[in-house]
Design a protein around this motif. Sequence first.
Motif, PDB file in Angstrom:
ATOM      1  N   LYS A 116      -3.628   7.690  -1.556  1.00 31.20           N
ATOM      2  CA  LYS A 116      -2.315   7.968  -2.145  1.00 31.20           C
ATOM      3  C   LYS A 116      -1.239   7.092  -1.512  1.00 31.20           C
ATOM      4  CE  LYS A 116      -3.347  12.787  -3.332  1.00 31.20           C
ATOM      5  NZ  LYS A 116      -3.048  14.226  -3.033  1.00 31.20           N
ATOM      6  N   ARG A 117      -1.300   6.911  -0.208  1.00 35.13           N
ATOM      7  CA  ARG A 117      -0.319   6.050   0.464  1.00 35.13           C
ATOM      8  C   ARG A 117      -0.411   4.615  -0.038  1.00 35.13           C
ATOM      9  NH1 ARG A 117      -1.100   6.691   6.746  1.00 35.13           N
ATOM     10  NH2 ARG A 117       0.670   5.261   6.753  1.00 35.13           N
ATOM     11  N   LEU A 118      -1.637   4.130  -0.223  1.00 35.11           N
ATOM     12  CA  LEU A 118      -1.808   2.774  -0.748  1.00 35.11           C
ATOM     13  C   LEU A 118      -1.265   2.658  -2.164  1.00 35.11           C
ATOM     14  CD1 LEU A 118      -5.424   2.038   0.536  1.00 35.11           C
ATOM     15  CD2 LEU A 118      -3.346   0.833   1.251  1.00 35.11           C
ATOM     16  N   ALA A 119      -1.539   3.656  -2.998  1.00 37.34           N
ATOM     17  CA  ALA A 119      -1.058   3.613  -4.375  1.00 37.34           C
ATOM     18  C   ALA A 119       0.466   3.600  -4.418  1.00 37.34           C
ATOM     19  CB  ALA A 119      -1.605   4.807  -5.153  1.00 37.34           C
ATOM     20  N   THR A 120       1.093   4.426  -3.596  1.00 38.08           N
ATOM     21  CA  THR A 120       2.554   4.474  -3.554  1.00 38.08           C
ATOM     22  C   THR A 120       3.135   3.148  -3.090  1.00 38.08           C
ATOM     23  OG1 THR A 120       2.540   6.852  -3.117  1.00 38.08           O
ATOM     24  CG2 THR A 120       4.540   5.649  -2.537  1.00 38.08           C
ATOM     25  N   SER A 121       2.569   2.600  -2.030  1.00 35.00           N
ATOM     26  CA  SER A 121       3.048   1.321  -1.515  1.00 35.00           C
ATOM     27  C   SER A 121       2.801   0.183  -2.505  1.00 35.00           C
ATOM     28  CB  SER A 121       2.359   1.006  -0.186  1.00 35.00           C
ATOM     29  OG  SER A 121       2.767  -0.252   0.315  1.00 35.00           O
ATOM     30  N   HIS A 122       1.659   0.218  -3.176  1.00 36.08           N
ATOM     31  CA  HIS A 122       1.315  -0.847  -4.128  1.00 36.08           C
ATOM     32  C   HIS A 122       2.340  -0.923  -5.256  1.00 36.08           C
ATOM     33  CE1 HIS A 122      -2.391  -3.058  -6.004  1.00 36.08           C
ATOM     34  NE2 HIS A 122      -1.324  -3.821  -5.907  1.00 36.08           N
ATOM     35  N   ARG A 123       2.786   0.241  -5.715  1.00 35.21           N
ATOM     36  CA  ARG A 123       3.773   0.250  -6.797  1.00 35.21           C
ATOM     37  C   ARG A 123       5.097  -0.359  -6.365  1.00 35.21           C
ATOM     38  NH1 ARG A 123       1.299   5.376  -7.793  1.00 35.21           N
ATOM     39  NH2 ARG A 123       2.897   6.439  -6.552  1.00 35.21           N
ATOM     40  N   LYS A 124       5.379  -0.318  -5.057  1.00 35.67           N
ATOM     41  CA  LYS A 124       6.657  -0.821  -4.547  1.00 35.67           C
ATOM     42  C   LYS A 124       6.637  -2.314  -4.233  1.00 35.67           C
ATOM     43  CE  LYS A 124       7.918   3.550  -2.265  1.00 35.67           C
ATOM     44  NZ  LYS A 124       8.175   4.166  -0.945  1.00 35.67           N
ATOM     45  N   LEU A 125       5.454  -2.895  -4.020  1.00 29.16           N
ATOM     46  CA  LEU A 125       5.377  -4.250  -3.496  1.00 29.16           C
ATOM     47  C   LEU A 125       6.169  -5.252  -4.326  1.00 29.16           C
ATOM     48  CD1 LEU A 125       1.665  -4.644  -2.318  1.00 29.16           C
ATOM     49  CD2 LEU A 125       3.693  -4.191  -0.940  1.00 29.16           C
ATOM     50  N   ALA A 126       6.012  -5.189  -5.638  1.00 25.87           N
ATOM     51  CA  ALA A 126       6.655  -6.186  -6.504  1.00 25.87           C
ATOM     52  C   ALA A 126       8.171  -6.051  -6.511  1.00 25.87           C
ATOM     53  CB  ALA A 126       6.114  -6.072  -7.928  1.00 25.87           C
TER      54      ALA A 126
END
Length: 289
Positions: free
Chosen positions: A216-226
């Motif tokens: 879940k932490r990776l998914a949340t961070s991934h959405r923010k990267l761009a």
Amino acid sequence: MSRSDSSSYKKIGTKTGQKAGARSRAADPPLAAGDLVLDLLSTHDAHQLTVAALCHAAEICGVRPQNVRVALNRLLAQGKLDSPERGLYRLDTGGSGLFAEVANWLRREQQAVPWRGGWAAVLDSAVPRGEKTAWRRHERALTLRGLRKLGDTGLRLRPDNLTGGIDGLRHDLRRLGLADGARVFRAADFDATDEQAARGLWDTAALGRQYRDMEKRLATSHRKLARQAPEQAARDSLLLGRAAIRCILHDPLLPDELMDQAPRHRLIERMGAYQRDAKAIWMGLLDAV
């Protein structure tokens, strides 16, 4: 973009100490200059970067460039790096068994085979504890292969479900730092009490919670990267990526009979996609130096 170097390895998911799920949101340890250098060089396609690029990465991550220069000299002296030309540093990919271990985290599940019910055992009562560096390497090797102490028997156990069987495990443990005095062999025919105790050596519920939380932490961070500034995205992805890879590397690869494989599998898939995008961000920053 991360490799999670050996200094980051922690014992997780055992019933004899830490509860993995309860600690999955704990603050990551401060990033050391040497770890940053090894992370970047191991992930870079050519495994080499200029000192200017490494110092720029250090500034992005809040590490003093001077500390990076000191770390480079230390890693050179340890034989972990070489310098093919002035101002250029290259990782010695053949100098450590840990490099292959960390580099292959994405294919970690391929190391497991169906379990036939037997156990792999290590007896290390003859190994001297006085040589602290050697003992730490020994303990790290056992941890990385998921071996746990079976009460007061003196045995360290894991299911015999890794590719290569006992011979493969013995070779693998030696490569990772197992002490010379340790014996590796197959164990079977435990009585009912010891068999039940062996099957309960791993806190599988805590491991599952930890993997779901990390995914879940990776998914949340991934959405923010761009949407983040490249420097912020690079820093955040490296720190979170290190934590995720630690989880994967410390997974004991238990068989289906002992643990649900789905949380780990989803975590590895999520981390693979996350690292691809994080690596592109990092390469864009470093190639511009």
